[in-house]
Write an enzyme that holds these catalytic residues in place. Structure first.
Site, PDB file in Angstrom:
ATOM      1  N   LYS A 258       0.845  -1.083  -0.047  1.00 37.28           N
ATOM      2  CA  LYS A 258       0.204  -0.203  -0.085  1.00 37.28           C
ATOM      3  C   LYS A 258       0.905   1.283  -0.005  1.00 37.28           C
ATOM      4  O   LYS A 258       0.251   2.390  -0.371  1.00 37.28           O
ATOM      5  CB  LYS A 258      -0.966  -0.162   1.137  1.00 37.28           C
ATOM      6  CG  LYS A 258      -2.055  -1.079   1.063  1.00 37.28           C
ATOM      7  CD  LYS A 258      -3.335  -0.851   1.751  1.00 37.28           C
ATOM      8  CE  LYS A 258      -4.445  -1.677   1.329  1.00 37.28           C
ATOM      9  NZ  LYS A 258      -4.305  -3.122   2.201  1.00 37.28           N
TER      10      LYS A 258
ATOM     11  N   GLU B 238      -9.493   6.966   4.006  1.00 39.59           N
ATOM     12  CA  GLU B 238     -10.382   5.937   4.811  1.00 39.59           C
ATOM     13  C   GLU B 238      -9.448   4.624   4.882  1.00 39.59           C
ATOM     14  O   GLU B 238      -9.054   4.380   3.970  1.00 39.59           O
ATOM     15  CB  GLU B 238     -11.826   5.862   4.274  1.00 39.59           C
ATOM     16  CG  GLU B 238     -12.110   4.770   3.318  1.00 39.59           C
ATOM     17  CD  GLU B 238     -11.406   4.818   2.007  1.00 39.59           C
ATOM     18  OE1 GLU B 238     -10.619   4.051   1.651  1.00 39.59           O
ATOM     19  OE2 GLU B 238     -11.806   6.015   1.285  1.00 39.59           O
TER      20      GLU B 238
ATOM     21  N   SER C 132       1.880  -9.722  -0.923  1.00 36.85           N
ATOM     22  CA  SER C 132       1.554  -8.408  -0.829  1.00 36.85           C
ATOM     23  C   SER C 132       2.007  -7.652   0.629  1.00 36.85           C
ATOM     24  O   SER C 132       2.194  -6.565   0.613  1.00 36.85           O
ATOM     25  CB  SER C 132       0.061  -8.210  -1.166  1.00 36.85           C
ATOM     26  OG  SER C 132      -0.503  -9.129  -0.129  1.00 36.85           O
TER      27      SER C 132
END
Ligand SMILES: *Cc1c(COP(=O)(O)O)cnc(C)c1O
Length: 401
Positions: free
Chosen positions: A89, A111, A374
């Protein structure tokens, strides 16, 4: 992935902008700003150096020889778990934070559900001196207390949202409400390859660094392309990031959705959803007969989302990517295998991709596959320990009988 599709923000029938008029101007401004930045060497150079020195790129492509042997083929792991803040991310968060600063926006809203995107965004904002407010459902704040503390330590303001089911849905509504009320100063930093155009394209481009590196690392090492590339799919950002540079290659691509406690349940938007509009774009959506969004469940919090990116929706329909399902149970067993055999604790999200790799190699012995690892699994220890204890209690029960 043609340019025309991107100009209109469409991937086949999917994508687009289903937003109130007040946001249309901001999205058009964002689209123009991103296109200009992406062509600008100064921006690309600053992004590249931030990815190198702050995020820790390139991440290794690790040959998991022992586990590959156990599973009957060759297993390569793209180590996004080794990035700063522990998951892919951050690639997107630093890219969009740089874009926001370039656009003159000093205030970021985001968010977050499980908190991983919130932590990545808070870190990127701290790095660039941007103000950061993260909206999070009140229930998620309780469940993910350590991530709330991390965000606060990084200087972000965390806004706990009551209302609804007190989870991601209400957090998204609140973040959008905030953005609408002051779009001139505020940049909305979206965390996955979802939402109205141009977000799915921006997030794909920023995450494509994963696939570009992996393709280069694999071909340099093996002198050929892999047989398959496998990634888990929540909103779809780590998957589209690793798939994008392979889309025109003769390489099988597999996206793995979270089946929860059985393949009929869970969060399998592409397997069980129908086209609809969610969060500003047309995509597959988990909904009931009346079009109400249905609840999802997975042991992996990052896969617990009732929508999916528009490009994945189109890639499913075209058949270029095959979407599969792994359950809580198969993901957990893959988690334990990687931990014990290779010394790596993977995120539960990534464990779904690993479980599918095990299945794939079992059916296709000798193949060479890349799994996008990930994120790292440290964040998941409480739920893994709870499961393991539950399992032990159950087994204890059997022995007693
Ligand atoms: C958030 C998250 C995911 C799911 O998000 P995508 O946008 O589908 O990539 C997967 N793995 C990890 C480790 C995550 O934190």
């Amino acid at each position: 992935m043609t340019v025309t599709a991107e100009r209109s923000g469409r991937f086949g029938a999917y994508g687009g902008r289903y937003v109130p008029e007040t946001l249309m101007t901001s999205l058009i401004e964002l689209e123009a700003a991103f296109e200009a930045a992406w062509k600008d060497n100064t921006f690309r150079t600053e992004l590249a150096s931030t990815l190198a020195d702050f995020v820790g790129r390139p991440t290794p492509l690790y040959a998991a020889l022992r586990l590959g042997r156990d599973w009957g083929g060759q297993l390569f792991l793209k180590r996004e778990d080794l990035t700063h803040t522990g998951a892919h991310k951050i690639n997107n968060a630093v890219g969009q934070a740089l874009l926001a600063r370039r656009m003159g926006k000093r205030r970021i809203v985001a968010e977050t559900g499980a908190g991983q995107h919130g932590v990545a965004t808070a870190a990127a904002c701290a790095r660039l001196g941007l103000q950061c407010r993260v909206y999070m459902g009140a229930l998620d704040c309780e469940r993910q207390r350590p991530n709330v503390e991390r965000m606060k330590l990084l200087g972000a303001e965390v806004f706990s949202c009551e209302g609804g089911t007190r989870n991601l849905k209400v957090a998204i509504n609140e973040a959008i409400r905030d953005w609408v009320s002051g779009p001139d100063e505020t940049y909305y930093l979206l965390g996955s390859a979802v939402g109205p155009h141009p977000y799915p394209t921006i997030v794909r481009e920023l995450q494509s660094v994963i696939g570009i590196e992996a393709r280069e690392q694999f071909t340099r090492r093996e002198g050929r392309l892999p047989d398959a590339v496998i990634a888990c799919v929540g909103g779809g950002s780590n998957a589209i990031g690793i798939f994008a540079p392979f889309l025109d290659d003769p390489v099988a691509l597999f996206g793995v959705e979270a089946g929860g406690d059985s393949p009929e349940h869970g969060s399998c938007t592409l397997a069980h959803g129908r086209p609809g509009v969610l969060h500003g774009a047309m995509s597959y959506v988990l909904q009931d007969a009346d079009g109400q969004i249905t609840g999802t469940h997975s042991i992996a919090p990052g896969l617990d989302y009732p929508g999916v990116g528009p490009q994945h929706s189109a890639l499913k329909d075209s058949g270029r990517v095959t979407y599969a399902i792994e359950t809580d149970e198969t993901a957990l067993s893959a988690f334990h295998e990687l931990s014990r055999v290779e010394g790596i604790l993977p995120a539960l999200e990534s464990s779904h991709a690993l479980a599918f790799a095990r299945r794939y190699l079992g059916e296709n012995p000798g193949r060479r596959v890349i799994v996008n690892l990930s994120g790292r699994g440290d964040k998941d220890l409480p739920s893994i320990m709870a499961r393991t204890k539950g399992q032990a209690a159950l087994e204890g029960g059997h022995h007693a009988r």
